[in-house]
Design an enzyme around this catalytic site. Structure first.
Site, PDB file in Angstrom:
ATOM      1  N   GLN A 171     -61.872  15.387  33.565  1.00 41.03           N
ATOM      2  CA  GLN A 171     -60.954  16.115  32.754  1.00 41.03           C
ATOM      3  C   GLN A 171     -61.331  15.282  31.209  1.00 41.03           C
ATOM      4  OE1 GLN A 171     -57.398  18.718  32.770  1.00 41.03           O
ATOM      5  NE2 GLN A 171     -57.511  18.421  34.960  1.00 41.03           N
ATOM      6  N   ASP A 223     -32.773  14.282  42.468  1.00 42.80           N
ATOM      7  CA  ASP A 223     -33.066  15.327  41.273  1.00 42.80           C
ATOM      8  C   ASP A 223     -34.403  15.035  40.921  1.00 42.80           C
ATOM      9  OD1 ASP A 223     -33.011  12.886  40.142  1.00 42.80           O
ATOM     10  OD2 ASP A 223     -32.366  13.710  38.108  1.00 42.80           O
ATOM     11  N   LYS A 272     -77.927  21.972  39.985  1.00 43.10           N
ATOM     12  CA  LYS A 272     -76.359  22.883  40.734  1.00 43.10           C
ATOM     13  C   LYS A 272     -75.595  22.998  39.349  1.00 43.10           C
ATOM     14  CE  LYS A 272     -72.496  19.619  39.831  1.00 43.10           C
ATOM     15  NZ  LYS A 272     -71.404  18.730  40.878  1.00 43.10           N
ATOM     16  N   SER A 308     -65.738 -14.998  34.675  1.00 46.19           N
ATOM     17  CA  SER A 308     -66.835 -13.250  34.592  1.00 46.19           C
ATOM     18  C   SER A 308     -66.360 -12.478  35.300  1.00 46.19           C
ATOM     19  CB  SER A 308     -68.183 -13.723  34.234  1.00 46.19           C
ATOM     20  OG  SER A 308     -69.199 -12.574  34.280  1.00 46.19           O
ATOM     21  N   VAL A 309     -65.812 -11.172  35.237  1.00 48.67           N
ATOM     22  CA  VAL A 309     -66.039 -10.287  35.868  1.00 48.67           C
ATOM     23  C   VAL A 309     -67.596  -9.189  36.209  1.00 48.67           C
ATOM     24  CG1 VAL A 309     -65.080  -7.872  36.536  1.00 48.67           C
ATOM     25  CG2 VAL A 309     -64.061  -9.929  35.542  1.00 48.67           C
TER      26      VAL A 309
END
Length: 334
Positions: A118, A58, A213, A328-329
């Site tokens: 969105q 299903d 635009k 650290s990133v």
């Protein structure tokens, strides 16, 4: 002898077992982009976790994690790319399975965040679906999000858990530098992408231009490019965007740049959604080269002839390693 063998394995890859008080790392993937997940695991010298995902007749999904994750630092890789709704639901179900299997920490690695466009109300009685999806993920057991090139940085604030936001800019810039292009100008396809264009321009030491635009309120995936802000005549133009969906913006922009005297037009984007008429539009456009990453799997039938795909697996793998080790990133981009 056994102790020696154990120490050798630990020294080769400390992520596999507990080291310095750290939890073992395990990486799992949904079905949305398994090749990318395997590349990440190869980079880290880790196996991809065993998981069974099967649909019932299903359409409901059955999920079973087929190895122990109790007390582990788990990373779950799943872009929410088309089919978006199916991949989001699969992500939520796998996440719930890992949570109920007693994983200590669960980091969602989302190379592409669907519904990211969105992110605000543009008209009355509209949802903010990017926030809705963030709520679903935040309250389903994850402890952290690792995202790549979100459509808008404000989306980080939609989550109620920690978010590490990576950028594919270093990967794309390195490739552009290898092309040895002359007289380049970085072009933003709209005003909203100026920050991204400036980041590219700074690294490439190039000027920028902006396309003006308009997007009709009552039509989706439709744009009208009006004019160009900046000098592009006789230049090699590189259109830079975070994603290319139906390719209307990028191809109209390329046509305008070509008409106004651009010597060559390249397009560069992190996420190659390429839905609907995208392939045909790009193949017929003045774009000489389309540079994207593998954040989204792209079937051969949707791939334009001018496509050049770069891997973001090393970038994501390095971030995973740093998150686990509490390093650290942000230093990755300094």
């Amino acid at each position: 002898m056994v102790e020696t063998l154990i120490r050798t394995e630990v020294n080769e890859n400390p992520l596999l077992t507990q080291m310095n008080g750290k939890r073992p790392v395990k990486i799992f993937s949904g079905r949305a982009n398994i090749p990318l997940a395997k590349e990440i695991c190869d980079y880290l010298n880790l196996p991809l976790g065993k998981i069974n995902i099967n649909p019932f007749s299903d359409g409901e999904l059955y999920v079973q994690v087929q190895e122990s994750v109790r007390g582990c630092d788990v990373f779950l890789i799943q872009p929410t790319c088309p089919p978006v709704n199916e991949n989001i639901m699969e992500l939520l179900i796998v996440l719930d399975a890992l949570k109920r299997a007693s994983a200590e920490k669960i980091t969602l690695v989302i190379p592409y965040y669907g519904y990211g466009r969105q992110d605000r109300k543009a008209a009355g009685r509209e949802p903010i679906t990017a926030k809705l999806v963030a709520d679903l993920l935040s309250h389903s057991g994850t402890t952290r999000i690792l995202a790549l090139d979100l459509h808008a940085t404000q989306i980080m604030g939609f989550f109620d858990v920690l978010v590490d936001h990576l950028f594919a800019t270093p990967v794309l810039v390195k490739h552009i530098e290898s092309l040895n292009l002359k007289d380049i100008v970085i072009v933003s396809p709209d005003v909203g992408g100026v920050t991204r264009a400036r980041a590219f321009a700074k690294k490439l030491q190039a000027p920028i231009a902006i396309l003006d635009k308009r997007r009709p309120v009552d039509k989706h995936n439709t744009v009208e490019v009006i004019n160009i802000i900046g000098e592009i005549k006789g230049k090699t133009c590189i259109l830079v965007d975070d994603m290319i969906d139906t390719a209307g913006t990028i191809t109209q922009g390329a046509e305008l740049l070509s008409r106004e005297g651009a010597k060559e037009v390249l397009a560069c984007s992190t996420h190659a959604v390429l839905s609907g008429p995208a392939k045909e539009r790009i193949d017929k456009s003045p774009i000489s080269r389309l540079i994207v990453t593998n954040s989204i799997p792209l079937p051969a039938e949707r791939a334009p002839k001018k496509l050049n795909t770069l891997s973001v697996a090393p970038l994501l793998a390095e971030a995973i390693k740093r998150i686990h080790l509490d390093d650290s990133v942000s230093e990755m981009f300094e």
